[in-house]
Design a protein around this motif. Structure first.
Motif, PDB file in Angstrom:
ATOM      1  N   UNK A 119       0.846  -1.194   0.000  1.00 26.40           N
ATOM      2  CA  UNK A 119       0.000   0.000   0.000  1.00 26.40           C
ATOM      3  C   UNK A 119       0.880   1.242   0.000  1.00 26.40           C
ATOM      4  N   UNK A 120       0.266   2.378  -0.320  1.00 24.18           N
ATOM      5  CA  UNK A 120       0.998   3.637  -0.294  1.00 24.18           C
ATOM      6  C   UNK A 120       1.284   4.071   1.134  1.00 24.18           C
ATOM      7  N   UNK A 131      14.619   5.724   4.468  1.00 24.83           N
ATOM      8  CA  UNK A 131      15.184   6.621   3.451  1.00 24.83           C
ATOM      9  C   UNK A 131      14.908   8.069   3.841  1.00 24.83           C
ATOM     10  N   UNK A 132      15.492   8.476   4.932  1.00 25.50           N
ATOM     11  CA  UNK A 132      15.197   9.802   5.484  1.00 25.50           C
ATOM     12  C   UNK A 132      16.030  10.911   4.845  1.00 25.50           C
ATOM     13  N   UNK A 133      16.943  10.558   3.956  1.00 25.71           N
ATOM     14  CA  UNK A 133      17.780  11.550   3.271  1.00 25.71           C
ATOM     15  C   UNK A 133      17.451  11.570   1.778  1.00 25.71           C
ATOM     16  N   UNK A 134      17.638  12.725   1.178  1.00 19.62           N
ATOM     17  CA  UNK A 134      17.389  12.849  -0.263  1.00 19.62           C
ATOM     18  C   UNK A 134      15.921  13.061  -0.568  1.00 19.62           C
ATOM     19  N   UNK A 135      15.639  13.388  -1.817  1.00 24.59           N
ATOM     20  CA  UNK A 135      14.277  13.700  -2.231  1.00 24.59           C
ATOM     21  C   UNK A 135      13.551  12.473  -2.776  1.00 24.59           C
ATOM     22  N   UNK A 136      12.227  12.607  -2.844  1.00 21.32           N
ATOM     23  CA  UNK A 136      11.357  11.494  -3.223  1.00 21.32           C
ATOM     24  C   UNK A 136      10.621  11.828  -4.517  1.00 21.32           C
ATOM     25  N   UNK A 137      10.824  11.015  -5.546  1.00 24.44           N
ATOM     26  CA  UNK A 137      10.067  11.140  -6.794  1.00 24.44           C
ATOM     27  C   UNK A 137       8.839  10.251  -6.698  1.00 24.44           C
ATOM     28  N   UNK A 138       7.673  10.852  -6.876  1.00 27.23           N
ATOM     29  CA  UNK A 138       6.418  10.109  -6.773  1.00 27.23           C
ATOM     30  C   UNK A 138       5.834   9.930  -8.167  1.00 27.23           C
ATOM     31  N   UNK A 139       5.983   8.719  -8.726  1.00 26.72           N
ATOM     32  CA  UNK A 139       5.492   8.421 -10.067  1.00 26.72           C
ATOM     33  C   UNK A 139       4.257   7.520  -9.977  1.00 26.72           C
ATOM     34  N   UNK A 140       3.299   7.911  -9.154  1.00 25.20           N
ATOM     35  CA  UNK A 140       2.161   7.021  -8.911  1.00 25.20           C
ATOM     36  C   UNK A 140       0.828   7.750  -8.854  1.00 25.20           C
ATOM     37  N   UNK A 141       0.765   8.950  -9.426  1.00 24.74           N
ATOM     38  CA  UNK A 141      -0.512   9.633  -9.543  1.00 24.74           C
ATOM     39  C   UNK A 141      -0.867  10.533  -8.371  1.00 24.74           C
ATOM     40  N   UNK A 142      -1.734  11.509  -8.654  1.00 27.00           N
ATOM     41  CA  UNK A 142      -2.108  12.513  -7.655  1.00 27.00           C
ATOM     42  C   UNK A 142      -2.959  11.941  -6.530  1.00 27.00           C
ATOM     43  N   UNK A 143      -3.754  10.923  -6.839  1.00 20.42           N
ATOM     44  CA  UNK A 143      -4.677  10.399  -5.830  1.00 20.42           C
ATOM     45  C   UNK A 143      -3.987   9.656  -4.694  1.00 20.42           C
ATOM     46  N   UNK A 144      -2.718   9.342  -4.853  1.00 18.19           N
ATOM     47  CA  UNK A 144      -2.003   8.560  -3.841  1.00 18.19           C
ATOM     48  C   UNK A 144      -0.990   9.395  -3.050  1.00 18.19           C
ATOM     49  N   UNK A 145      -0.911  10.682  -3.329  1.00 15.95           N
ATOM     50  CA  UNK A 145       0.096  11.524  -2.691  1.00 15.95           C
ATOM     51  C   UNK A 145      -0.112  11.653  -1.185  1.00 15.95           C
ATOM     52  N   UNK A 146      -1.368  11.774  -0.767  1.00 12.97           N
ATOM     53  CA  UNK A 146      -1.661  12.047   0.650  1.00 12.97           C
ATOM     54  C   UNK A 146      -1.110  10.964   1.562  1.00 12.97           C
ATOM     55  N   UNK A 147      -1.142   9.714   1.104  1.00 16.30           N
ATOM     56  CA  UNK A 147      -0.643   8.619   1.931  1.00 16.30           C
ATOM     57  C   UNK A 147       0.858   8.704   2.146  1.00 16.30           C
ATOM     58  N   UNK A 230      13.854   2.046  -5.332  1.00 15.63           N
ATOM     59  CA  UNK A 230      12.556   2.154  -5.984  1.00 15.63           C
ATOM     60  C   UNK A 230      11.554   1.361  -5.152  1.00 15.63           C
ATOM     61  N   UNK A 231      10.520   2.046  -4.712  1.00 15.79           N
ATOM     62  CA  UNK A 231       9.482   1.414  -3.899  1.00 15.79           C
ATOM     63  C   UNK A 231       8.306   1.107  -4.807  1.00 15.79           C
ATOM     64  N   UNK A 232       7.983  -0.171  -4.922  1.00 16.67           N
ATOM     65  CA  UNK A 232       6.951  -0.605  -5.851  1.00 16.67           C
ATOM     66  C   UNK A 232       5.742  -1.142  -5.096  1.00 16.67           C
ATOM     67  N   UNK A 233       4.594  -0.519  -5.363  1.00 14.15           N
ATOM     68  CA  UNK A 233       3.357  -0.965  -4.737  1.00 14.15           C
ATOM     69  C   UNK A 233       2.774  -2.076  -5.593  1.00 14.15           C
ATOM     70  N   UNK A 234       2.519  -3.212  -4.973  1.00 17.58           N
ATOM     71  CA  UNK A 234       2.010  -4.368  -5.698  1.00 17.58           C
ATOM     72  C   UNK A 234       0.512  -4.231  -5.970  1.00 17.58           C
ATOM     73  N   UNK A 235       0.074  -4.898  -7.003  1.00 16.52           N
ATOM     74  CA  UNK A 235      -1.323  -4.783  -7.419  1.00 16.52           C
ATOM     75  C   UNK A 235      -2.280  -5.371  -6.387  1.00 16.52           C
ATOM     76  N   UNK A 236      -3.441  -4.725  -6.230  1.00 15.67           N
ATOM     77  CA  UNK A 236      -4.437  -5.278  -5.310  1.00 15.67           C
ATOM     78  C   UNK A 236      -5.141  -6.484  -5.926  1.00 15.67           C
ATOM     79  N   UNK A 237      -5.575  -7.395  -5.085  1.00 15.71           N
ATOM     80  CA  UNK A 237      -6.398  -8.517  -5.546  1.00 15.71           C
ATOM     81  C   UNK A 237      -7.863  -8.096  -5.505  1.00 15.71           C
ATOM     82  N   UNK A 238      -8.612  -8.503  -6.506  1.00 16.69           N
ATOM     83  CA  UNK A 238     -10.013  -8.080  -6.632  1.00 16.69           C
ATOM     84  C   UNK A 238     -10.914  -9.290  -6.480  1.00 16.69           C
TER      85      UNK A 238
END
Length: 260
Positions: A119-120, A131-147, A230-238
């Motif tokens: 999860x995010x 990873x408390x140092x350096x900047x974070x690139x968020x390549x996962x859409x606007x809807x997931x930023x808050x998490x 690279x932190x990869x969020x795995x797909x949800x099961x439906x």
């Protein structure tokens, strides 16, 4: 043949073009944004709806307008709409196809920089703790930023998003400075990802497991070359999705359509 297409992805544009070239079909495409609707119309969709649709409205459209097939080509992480659409198809006994891009084949790719999470929220906690140092690139859409920004200071956070009104408003609400917003127009190349890592002095990249069409391989290779995590969020099961509902390419989709 009347097709109701849940779209908003590159896959859905390919589907529209393929169906229009190979079938006598009317296609109505739904997307959550005006941008997605415009791409669908340019791709050949006969009509579009550019807003999220509640379940009751989808049912009304399908029944009132006599659609023959429901195709769900939403993003692999749009679990709610996929579960809803699969349930609607069963309820109405309408033929249903879930077009789902295959999981990325990483067999010949160095995966040593990848950290998998479910999860995010978990991604945000991992960054805060490891990873408390350096900047974070968020390549996962606007809807997931808050998490993520629950755990990561916005001063370190750089999202790559579509510069549409809704996404910009989300950034404003979260206190993300406009100078941190990276405009997105499609999947980035390896070189573009490397440039972004260097430009923003990134130590971490966040992405979804969104398949090769989503540029996952290029992100991994860029992270490998620049030696960042690279932190990869795995797909949800439906739950409501059955194996027989799913196709992974246009050839499989054709077989499914012809079987109805």
């Amino acid at each position: 043949m009347k097709i109701f297409l849940l779209g908003g992805t590159k896959d859905s544009i390919n589907i529209i073009q393929h169906i229009k070239e190979n079938y006598d079909a009317y296609i109505m495409t739904t997307t959550t944004t005006e941008y997605g609707a415009r791409l669908a119309m340019e791709g050949g969709s006969d009509d579009t709806i550019a807003r999220p649709l509640p379940k009751d409205e989808i049912i009304k459209i399908l029944t009132d307008e006599g659609f023959d097939i429901l195709i769900d080509a939403t993003h692999p992480f749009a679990a709610h709409i996929t579960q809803t659409s699969a349930g609607i198809a069963r309820e109405l006994k309408i033929p249903y196809i879930r077009f789902e891009r295959p999981i990325t084949n990483l067999e010949n790719i160095d995966t040593s920089h990848i950290h998998y999470v479910n999860s995010f929220d978990d991604a945000g906690k991992l960054i805060a703790g490891k990873f408390s140092q350096g900047n974070v690139l968020h390549f996962a859409g606007a809807n997931t930023m808050a998490d993520i920004v629950k755990y990561v200071p916005v001063e370190r956070f750089y999202p790559r998003i579509l510069k549409v009104e809704n996404s910009i408003r989300k950034c404003d609400e979260l206190g993300i400075d406009s100078s941190h917003i990276i405009p997105m127009t499609g999947a980035a190349t390896l070189e573009e990802n490397i440039d972004l890592i260097e430009k923003y002095d990134a130590s971490v990249m966040i992405t979804k497991e969104s398949g090769e069409i989503g540029g996952v391989v290029e992100k991994i290779e860029a992270a490998n070359q620049k030696d960042i995590a690279i932190i990869m969020i795995q797909r949800p099961e439906i739950e409501l999705l059955e194996k027989d509902d799913i196709v992974n390419d246009l050839t499989e989709m054709d077989k499914k359509i012809k079987s109805f």
